[in-house]
Design a protein around this motif. Structure first.
Motif: not given
Lengths: 238, 238, 238, 238
Positions: D187-199
């Protein structure tokens, strides 16, 4: 002096005549004697001691933990695994040997099954150094040759190692990534393949030297303990 | 005791009044003094000495070479670069500082242009430790803050580092991979970003500590010298 | 459709009867035919063409370059090497085969000598997949077996690969990191070991499949071309 | 067409007015719409569905799973985590977004605490591409700028990424390794930081493009499923 605790399941040596004849006081005692010659301070712990010999106090006094287990991985209590895990992330070194690939602590730190292929057929193993700049290979020639060992074959289900130090050739046709470094938190981890209980592998002084090198490598000085959590005040004015 | 040779281009300090006032005897002397406090044996060499101060004898007596250059990379003679290159592959450590990213030796070892973005605007730099298990970060807190430095920005055209130890934040909006380790042959290499000649960066004791740590890391024991070429006789019977 | 240029030294096939009988039109033509079956657009270039067949126009029209060379590495002109180097950093893929490990372009991109051990003894080679998640291994089983090949042994003087996809087992007792990926600038590079001119290796459809996979992998979409140099205006107000 | 399942905790959007106004049908629906424009086949699943919407059948029909969770990580049932884990090792891609760093599945695959620093202060984030050869950066410029985001700061307690694609600059003085690839099993995994729910981060088309690129990257063809366990018969005659 770096303080090493050698943990051994210590079951085979009590029940298997071949293992008993090679390691009459247990694998851990042979490793301990070997490491003492490399100016390391050793103590031992085994599965059937209280707390498996791994109390918080023992772990707090351990710079590097060596782990040999095989037939009784499931008997290692989860709360002890948690203690070891926490200490590794805090910076305790961990050297996982041979069948320890299937230990709870190694699987937890790797995040994979750590499965592999295996065969007991008295095969020759030749561990080639593929990273001659690595301190774990210090004092070792181009390879270590073991006349007879259990075979471990790929695919080995581990994350790609941070550094690959040894690759094994086996007589029966397989290869294996047999010396692998990892970092987890502030802890340095080394997996080293050889050491089936029915072969005199830990009497081999090159094998001991690799373990001693790995102990010293994994105990090297660290940065400050990281801080985590809420930091309400920015470093810069917004 | 590890023997360090600090190589400096040593031109700015002779012509630029700001550099001269901060480093009256040259950047190399300030680094040398700093490293001596870390129990390292230092000597220095500069561009305008015969052979740039880097004879075969000097290099044979050097465990770790530190390199600072900027305006005169092209004046470094190719045969000296070859000598340094050969010694690195044989196991001499190499610490490349700041504008040394564009030196002949670093580009040759990286295989890339080592280009980057830059700006001189007296910006704050904050070097964050992203690998707190690394001995190069020993004794350093969570970050090193430099009130004023030249900005270096991504993309930095280097191979992905073997280990990324520091990442810099710059006031003007850029980030930079500012502490990078590599292995080439038996040699350990560390690139460390800070150190523009018009700022007192090498008077900062955390910066010196990182360089001292890197020296010790890069000088660690190695495996046997690899053998190359024709091996007509197989190890096994075919 | 991805445009592949297959570069071949094309000397052995004209002078060595064994090579000529296996590759009567040259190694490049067998690889080209093989890749066409994988929906790749192929052209070829050889050493003795003008500009070695690698003009700027050819390179601008090449998404991925495959390189096979052996006895005449030194005859490849430096200015052509520079052109190829620049195109790789700009994002052209590069697949280096077998004895191409000693080509000028590979050594320049690696920053090391790329030396290794070798032996011609008709040995069995078994290339084990150690990274089964990698697209270069798509459609391949657990290993590729080649009845007879030249042996290449460790230590292989390369930087630690970004990804290690294959490790070879050799009958004579050696192992070798035989499938290695690297990035340099925007270019993806794959080194693939097998392919001595006196064996029918490139008639093996698994070998061709690996090369086809590597072509597609190395041609994958890239980010924007990086910008380098002076950026006098900060992104943020200082 | 690659089949993507977007899993969302889907709690904030039902209770927090700001989140509800930005994502009235939930974060998952905005990501789904975005990915459809990139020729991906999408479906969604949320925490409060039966089996969290992640039955064995759903997972078997999923090439790539996207994961957004935050306040209810503990409510994700362990047996569902096991199903997801097994599918990742079998080759299902996994994209972990933002606060998913603390999800059970990500921590299990990483082997670390995945702790970090955080601050909600409406800070500017600039995600710099540090690996311009990576297909995950295809179509993106030198950086992505987000006017307001939650800050995540180092140290981020993860294993060193296999590939580091993005590093974030934050207005308040921190940096963060914000785009990280890993392999676990097939399996290939990518973590991507942005994305807080209030923006409105997932309304940003560069953010969506990165996720679409990551989906395609993680779904790429794999080698054969590895085999594990006892192999009593050697490949070679002993």
């Amino acid at each position: 002096m770096t303080k090493v605790t050698i943990w051994n399941e210590y079951r085979h040596e009590l029940t298997n005549p071949t293992a008993a004849s090679i390691y009459p006081q247990g694998i851990h005692q042979v490793i301990a004697s070997g490491l003492q010659a490399h100016e390391l301070s050793t103590s031992t712990a085994t599965l059937d001691e209280a707390e498996h010999g791994l109390t918080e106090e023992v772990l707090q006094n351990t710079d590097v933990l060596i782990w040999w287990g095989h037939m009784a991985h499931d008997e290692v209590r989860d709360e002890i695994v948690e203690l070891v895990y926490t200490r590794v992330l805090e910076g305790m070194g961990l050297i996982v040997l041979h069948s320890g690939h299937y230990s709870k602590i190694f699987k937890k730190l790797m995040g994979t099954t750590c499965a592999l292929k295996w065969r007991e057929a008295d095969e020759k193993e030749r561990l080639w150094v593929v990273d001659p700049a690595h301190p774990i290979a210090a004092g070792i020639g181009e390879f270590i040759e073991l006349e007879q060992e259990e075979m471990y074959g790929e695919h080995f289900d581990i994350p790609a190692p941070d550094e690959l130090v040894f690759v094994s050739w086996f007589q029966g046709g397989e290869i294996f990534r047999s010396g692998c470094t990892y970092k987890r938190g502030q802890g340095n981890i080394f997996y080293f393949r050889p050491g089936h209980e029915t072969y005199p592998t830990y009497h081999n002084q090159d094998v001991i030297r690799v373990i001693a090198n790995a102990v010293k490598w994994s105990a090297a000085g660290k940065g400050a303990a990281p801080k985590y959590g809420h930091v309400p005040v920015p470093l810069e004015t917004l």
